[in-house]
Design an enzyme around this catalytic site. Structure first.
Site, PDB file in Angstrom:
ATOM      1  N   SER A 110       1.575  -3.367   0.921  1.00 51.47           N
ATOM      2  CA  SER A 110       1.655  -3.928  -0.433  1.00 51.47           C
ATOM      3  C   SER A 110       0.273  -4.006  -1.056  1.00 51.47           C
ATOM      4  O   SER A 110      -0.740  -3.776  -0.401  1.00 51.47           O
ATOM      5  CB  SER A 110       2.283  -5.329  -0.388  1.00 51.47           C
ATOM      6  OG  SER A 110       1.353  -6.262   0.143  1.00 51.47           O
ATOM      7  N   SER A 165      -1.227  -6.710  -2.303  1.00 53.52           N
ATOM      8  CA  SER A 165      -1.708  -8.089  -2.414  1.00 53.52           C
ATOM      9  C   SER A 165      -3.192  -8.245  -2.120  1.00 53.52           C
ATOM     10  O   SER A 165      -3.788  -9.265  -2.467  1.00 53.52           O
ATOM     11  CB  SER A 165      -0.908  -9.003  -1.485  1.00 53.52           C
ATOM     12  OG  SER A 165      -1.213  -8.745  -0.127  1.00 53.52           O
ATOM     13  N   LYS A 177      -4.327 -11.419   4.580  1.00 50.77           N
ATOM     14  CA  LYS A 177      -4.929 -12.113   3.439  1.00 50.77           C
ATOM     15  C   LYS A 177      -6.371 -12.466   3.807  1.00 50.77           C
ATOM     16  O   LYS A 177      -6.826 -12.192   4.915  1.00 50.77           O
ATOM     17  CB  LYS A 177      -4.168 -13.403   3.103  1.00 50.77           C
ATOM     18  CG  LYS A 177      -2.664 -13.244   2.917  1.00 50.77           C
ATOM     19  CD  LYS A 177      -2.276 -12.504   1.658  1.00 50.77           C
ATOM     20  CE  LYS A 177      -0.764 -12.366   1.550  1.00 50.77           C
ATOM     21  NZ  LYS A 177      -0.367 -11.510   0.407  1.00 50.77           N
ATOM     22  N   SER A 184       0.096 -11.923  -5.310  1.00 52.92           N
ATOM     23  CA  SER A 184      -0.014 -12.125  -3.872  1.00 52.92           C
ATOM     24  C   SER A 184       0.809 -13.334  -3.447  1.00 52.92           C
ATOM     25  O   SER A 184       0.648 -14.429  -3.997  1.00 52.92           O
ATOM     26  CB  SER A 184      -1.486 -12.337  -3.470  1.00 52.92           C
ATOM     27  OG  SER A 184      -1.589 -12.700  -2.110  1.00 52.92           O
TER      28      SER A 184
END
Length: 292
Positions: free
Chosen positions: A88, A90, A145, A239
């Site tokens: 993704s 994010s 993250k 996100s």
């Protein structure tokens, strides 16, 4: 359906190792005894007969051949380095969809495969680290993250500004570019822009992304509990991270912060970019780089 590859690998190593052990302890001595008995019965042993009597069962042969390879893969993947693919956006602009990354598995301690129990402490996550962890709401899924809050930190996010322990995190506007996440033909495509900032989090300097058309969320603040970490994606307006509510249907559930026992490792390098793995679209190695 999510395949538990670590469990499959552990089982494969165990089965291959048991087959190799079975041959070492029982089957190989049995073959030697049969060969010795045959040689005692004939004056000139037939080479083809000797070869047939000494031949390992096919399953054992495969087990002995694959065991060292599987064991090395298990050790490398579980304790040293594991590859991941970014699914993704994010973490844009730091990581793009289709980036293949390497994750240091021992940066935050040695953990047993499958059960993820820490058996040897090496270090702790630091602010600014890009970390892979198991998604708290679905531990079979891995998320990536940036570490923003450490245990005991006070985190605030207001008007797209990040605060750590009461201090605004410094940032500089680097450039403005079209928002490539807006679908072609969208009425606002020509107006959709993103601001790319360089953010300075202690000794870490990294790029973050803000959408100009997105409205700031209401101010929020959190206190990071002991044994947990506050994670935010670099693509700040797109996100799913420690800031937001996550919902499939009902009820709503806040996945919040990441407990220490869900940590997988520290992402440190991009080694390949391949957004659509297929023969007609070959991978690119031009983006090989360290992750900041």
């Amino acid at each position: 359906m999510h395949i538990n590859f670590p469990l499959i690998l552990v089982i494969a190593v165990a089965v291959a190792g048991l087959l190799a052990l079975l041959d070492l302890v029982w089957l190989a001595p049995r073959r030697r005894r049969v060969i010795a008995a045959y040689q005692a019965q004939v004056d000139t042993p037939d080479p083809q007969t000797l070869e047939r009597l000494d031949k390992e069962p096919l399953l054992v042969e495969y087990g002995k051949s694959f065991f060292p390879v599987l064991a090395v893969v298990l050790i490398l993947r579980s304790f040293l380095v594991e590859p991941f693919q970014i699914p993704s956006g994010s973490m844009k602009p730091t990581l793009e969809v289709g980036d293949f990354i390497l994750v240091n598995k021992f940066a935050y301690g040695i953990r047993l495969p499958v059960v993820d129990t820490k058996v040897f402490d090496v270090g702790d996550p630091q602010r600014g680290d890009v970390m892979v962890f198991r998604y708290p709401n679905e531990p079979r899924i891995n998320y990536i993250k940036r570490v923003i809050g450490l245990p005991g930190d006070h985190i605030r996010y207001a008007d797209k500004q990040l605060y750590v322990n009461g201090e605004p995190v410094p940032r500089d506007l680097m450039r403005t570019e079209p928002d490539d996440e807006v679908p072609p033909g969208h009425p606002l495509q020509s107006l959709a822009k993103v601001d790319i900032y360089e953010e300075y989090l202690e000794d870490s300097a990294h790029l973050i992304r803000h959408k100009r058309l997105s409205q700031p969320a209401r101010p929020q603040e959190w206190l990071v509990p002991e044994g947990h970490y506050f994670m935010i994606g670099d693509n700040r307006d797109n996100s799913n991270d420690s800031r937001y509510w996550q919902s499939d249907q009902m009820p709503r559930e806040l996945w919040g912060m990441v407990p220490d026992n869900y940590i997988v490792g520290k992402a440190f390098a991009v080694w390949m970019h391949w957004p659509e793995p297929k023969l007609s679209n070959l991978p690119s190695f031009s983006s090989i780089s360290l992750i900041h």
